[in-house]
Enzyme design. Structure first.
Site, short mmCIF file in Angstrom:
data_model
loop_
_atom_site.label_atom_id
_atom_site.label_comp_id
_atom_site.label_asym_id
_atom_site.label_seq_id
_atom_site.Cartn_x
_atom_site.Cartn_y
_atom_site.Cartn_z
N MET A 25 0.83 -1.20 0.00
CA MET A 25 0.00 0.00 0.00
C MET A 25 0.87 1.25 0.00
O MET A 25 0.41 2.34 0.34
CB MET A 25 -0.95 -0.01 1.20
N ALA A 27 4.09 3.99 0.85
CA ALA A 27 4.81 4.53 2.02
C ALA A 27 5.89 3.51 2.40
O ALA A 27 5.96 3.03 3.54
CB ALA A 27 3.87 4.84 3.18
N HIS A 32 9.29 -3.51 3.36
CA HIS A 32 8.82 -3.78 1.99
C HIS A 32 10.00 -4.16 1.08
O HIS A 32 9.92 -5.08 0.28
CB HIS A 32 8.15 -2.54 1.39
N LYS A 147 5.26 -9.65 9.60
CA LYS A 147 4.78 -8.51 10.40
C LYS A 147 3.25 -8.58 10.53
O LYS A 147 2.67 -8.31 11.57
CB LYS A 147 5.23 -7.22 9.73
N SER A 183 6.77 0.00 9.98
CA SER A 183 5.40 0.08 9.49
C SER A 183 5.19 1.46 8.88
O SER A 183 5.76 2.44 9.36
CB SER A 183 4.42 -0.11 10.66
#
Ligand code: AMP
Length: 277
Positions: A25, A27, A32, A147, A183
């Site tokens: 998603m 950001a 990632h 996570k 996160s």
């Protein structure tokens, strides 16, 4: 790095290739990028999607405030060696005129406990968008972070329900120096909340170190105490059997035990988990 907005354009570039897929998603952070690195290391044509999926947000304010920074994301993906970025508009994923309820799956017990309980409808939304993305991208392998451990289990169930030949690879949680799980939401934390937020990791570490020594109730009580002291509002802290996603009543069995936690630091909802035994 190729950037496309439609499934048709994507297919032109992926036809005949072995695709490794990382749905996100945006950001983006090191968590990632670790998924991108794994796909690259396996020699796959690596596709990353960035799509903030409205159907998985049960709280409209959370959706509106979700951080978006596409330019910075593209920069990071280029540096990470991503081959193709898929940036669909909502109409590409949910075309007007089609049944907006298509690809809604029932994940049973998994969608009703913990994250499913506190975010009603969340996993149906996740299952729906990942199903649609899998149909468009048609990967051989898809990479997800531990996570979001409950989500990882949901995705494994999804692939079984779809009967799709896609291997799901779960990757370890990437953490900040003080243990806080990376996160996209962390960037919304105030400096005070950011400092207090490391209690999620501290409590999980306490559970891991004491899992063979203390009963689950004692571990939970100590975790609650740690959260109170840190001023972080605990939503749940549980020790579960990770295969059944049921609360572990005792810890001396041969079960795969995992600590899972959700809490609000300065009003920002954070989740984390850790294998305990
Ligand atoms: P999101 O953009 O939050 O939907 O996450 C996209 C993917 O990145 C999911 O598979 C997440 O589980 C994974 N992910 C998010 N944070 C981390 C992290 N700290 N370490 C490893 N993977 C992560």
């Amino acid at each position: 790095m190729i950037i496309v907005k439609t499934g048709k354009q994507l297919k032109n570039h992926t036809d005949g290739k072995q695709v490794g897929f990382v749905p996100t998603m945006g950001a983006l952070h090191e968590g990632h990028l670790s998924l991108v690195a794994e796909s690259r290391n396996r020699g796959l044509f690596t596709v990353v999607s960035i799509f903030v999926n409205p159907t998985q947000f049960n709280n409209p304010e959370d959706l509106a405030k979700y951080p978006r920074d596409t330019e910075a994301d593209l920069h990071k993906l280029r540096a990470a060696g991503c081959d193709l970025v898929f940036l669909p508009e909502p109409e590409e994923i949910y075309p007007p005129g089609t049944d907006q309820k298509r690809y809604i799956h029932d994940f049973g017990h998994l969608e009703h406990v913990f994250e499913g309980h506190f975010r009603p409808g969340h996993f149906r939304g996740v299952g729906q968008v990942v199903h649609i993305l899998f149909e468009i991208v048609r990967p051989e392998l898809a990479f997800f972070g531990e996570k979001d451990f409950q989500q990882l289990q949901v995705i494994k169930r999804l692939v079984a329900l779809m009967d799709a030949p896609i291997e799901i690879v779960g990757m370890p949680t990437v953490r900040e120096h003080d243990g806080l799980a990376m996160s996209s939401r962390n960037r919304r934390l105030s400096p005070e909340a950011r400092q207090a937020a490391s209690v999620l990791y501290t409590a999980l570490e306490f559970a891991r170190k004491n899992i063979r020594v203390l009963p689950p109730d004692r571990i939970r009580a100590e975790a609650e105490h740690l959260f109170n002291r840190a001023g972080v509002k605990l939503e749940y802290f549980e020790i579960i059997d990770e295969d059944s996603f049921c609360k572990a009543e005792n810890t001396d069995s041969a079960k795969n035990l995992r600590g899972i936690v959700a809490a609000y630091a300065g009003g920002i909802r954070l989740i984390d988990n850790m294998r305990l035994a």
